[in-house]
Scaffold this active site. Structure first.
Site, short mmCIF file in Angstrom:
data_model
loop_
_atom_site.label_atom_id
_atom_site.label_comp_id
_atom_site.label_asym_id
_atom_site.label_seq_id
_atom_site.Cartn_x
_atom_site.Cartn_y
_atom_site.Cartn_z
N LYS A 12 -38.89 27.68 0.05
CA LYS A 12 -39.13 28.28 1.36
C LYS A 12 -38.56 29.70 1.43
CE LYS A 12 -39.36 23.80 3.64
NZ LYS A 12 -38.52 22.71 4.17
N ALA A 61 -49.04 12.60 6.96
CA ALA A 61 -48.47 12.73 8.31
C ALA A 61 -48.96 14.00 8.99
CB ALA A 61 -46.95 12.75 8.20
#
Lengths: 328, 163
Positions: free
Chosen positions: A211, A10
């Site tokens: 993250k 994507a």
């Protein structure tokens, strides 16, 4: 400026479409997916390649590999957007090292290499006088790295608090708003395309923790690892718990938190007042940066999506073009 | 506490100074001139944090400045937080869980709301904890974290630290 792209998921497709559709002054000279590759120093015809990928499932010549593209294509910036392997960081880390060693800049959305090898990759890039940028690894479209490194230059960052996983935020939002059970909300997240078939990484808080590691190492350079993060996921939450919070004008969100002065590095569901700036709805992400000069800054935006992630990547590429053009 | 003092320059400072002398922390000073009682006397309300055993000392110091203390309202546990717990809360001795906080002397569980679905399903509870100050609250939450680990309960803490 010439770019080579590894990965046609994507994110890779998003980058290709934007480079093709917008007049950014970028030429794609190399491209690879997991099965094939192609290179053309005068520029690859993007529409044709996207159509070919759609039609037959691969983009180029099966005798050309991603490694060939990295080592042989004529490019200034490598855009590394292959799938993340959070345990080994491979094969992405290998591609990145090779590109840097050739004297090329790297832009990546891949969390594995940055979470595992941040310090080593940065020092390799310094040695070869190139940049490695990774805006897209955290917070999707939110320009958090640019904000930290440039906008807040000179500030001491005291703490960061963030909603870094859109899937968890979507599930919690739906549980609170509609009284859905965790399982129902997860099912809905899957149907909407927010959750993977195996949602473990998201719902157990691991994705948010990775993250947090990337953010921490960017800010404080203390080389923290995933194992240093105390992690609690959202998979044990009950609808009752959300209702109990609601009764006090509060809600529950999965919060990633780093406060080095207090030794805090954790991801856990937390109770927050509903009017708290971090309480965002649906699959949005939000990050609060607490600093000595600027006070608190909260950034909110789309944490995922093909176009949104491509925005972060293109921002990095254009930043590299601007800074390095000026330097020469 | 509510004080009465002469409406002359320096009086308010004279009344406030002893508070820091005894290690107190002033949270708010409400000083409404229109609330003047009679003539040259001014009423001031002060909200402060202070170790209880030093209150007597403070009162005599303030009195020594010629300031009259009209009223003292005490709320010992000023600091309040909401925590949510999930798991087999009842069957892991809820009384003991609450007791571990209450027995500290500096923090208390002042409210408990519990939802119990089917017998084998996990329950959810909301606890309101009150503590003397922020540090004590941290301690209390630390104790609760330990208890939760020991009894395999999930505890959802408030997000603090911003601001």
């Amino acid at each position: 400026m010439k770019i080579a792209i590894l990965g046609m998921g994507a994110v890779g497709r998003g980058v290709l479409e934007l480079v093709d559709g917008k007049d950014l002054g970028l030429t794609v000279t190399g491209l690879a997916d997991s099965k094939s590759g192609l290179m053309d120093k005068d520029g690859i015809h993007i529409e044709e390649v996207l159509a070919a990928k759609q039609e037959r499932g691969y983009c180029g010549d099966k005798s050309i590999s991603a490694t060939d593209i990295v080592e042989q294509a004529d490019y200034d910036v490598l855009i590394e957007v292959t799938p993340t392997d959070a345990k080994t960081g491979e094969p992405a880390t290998g591609f990145i090292r090779k590109a840097i060693a050739r004297g090329n800049h790297v832009v990546t959305s891949n969390k594995g290499p940055i979470a595992l090898h941040y310090a080593a990759l940065q020092s390799l890039a310094r040695k070869h006088r190139v940049s490695i940028r990774y805006e897209a690894t955290v917070g999707g479209a939110i320009p958090v790295m640019h904000t930290l490194q440039h906008g807040l230059a000179g500030n001491r960052v005291l703490a960061i608090f963030g909603i870094l996983n859109g899937t968890c935020n979507f599930i919690l939002t739906r549980m609170a708003a509609e009284g859905l059970t965790y399982d129902q909300a997860l099912l809905e997240a899957r149907e909407m395309g927010y959750a993977e078939a195996d949602p473990t990484y998201d719902v157990k808080g691991i994705d948010a923790a990775i993250k947090l590691v990337i953010l921490s190492n960017t800010i404080w350079k203390r080389n923290v690892k995933l194992d240093d993060v105390e992690i609690t996921g959202i998979d044990m939450l009950t609808t009752d718990a959300l209702r109990l919070a609601e009764e006090q004008h509060c809600t529950i969100r999965l919060i990633a938190e780093a406060v080095p002065d207090r030794g805090v590095l954790r991801v856990a569901p937390r109770v927050l007042p509903k009017n708290h700036p971090l309480v965002v709805e649906g699959s949005l992400n939000a990050i609060t940066i607490e600093t000595d000069m600027a006070g608190e800054i909260t950034l909110i935006g789309k944490g995922a999506g093909s176009r949104e992630t491509a925005s972060a990547i293109i921002g990095d590429v254009l930043f590299i073009r601007e800074t390095h053009a000026r330097g020469h | 506490m509510k004080l009465e003092m002469k409406d002359t320059p320096g009086q308010l400072v004279a009344a406030l100074k002893p508070i820091s002398d005894v290690g107190g922390n002033i949270i708010a000073v409400i000083h409404q001139r229109d609330e003047k009682t009679d003539g040259d006397v001014l009423a001031v309300q002060i909200v402060l944090e202070l170790q209880e055993q030093r209150l007597g000392e403070l009162l005599s110091l303030i009195k020594g400045q010629g300031v009259n203390v009209v009223r003292i309202g005490k709320e010992r546990l000023l600091y309040k937080q909401t925590v949510i717990m999930i798991g087999h809360i009842m069957h892991t001795d809820l009384g003991d869980t609450v007791d571990r906080i209450d027995c500290t002397g500096y923090a208390e569980v002042t409210e408990l709301t519990m939802v119990m679905p089917a017998i084998s399903e996990p329950s959810s509870a909301r606890l309101v904890i009150r503590a003397v100050n922020k540090e004590d609250m941290e301690q209390a939450l630390g104790i609760l974290r330990g208890v939760a680990k020991e009894k395999n309960l999930l505890i959802i803490e408030p997000l603090e630290g911003i601001g």
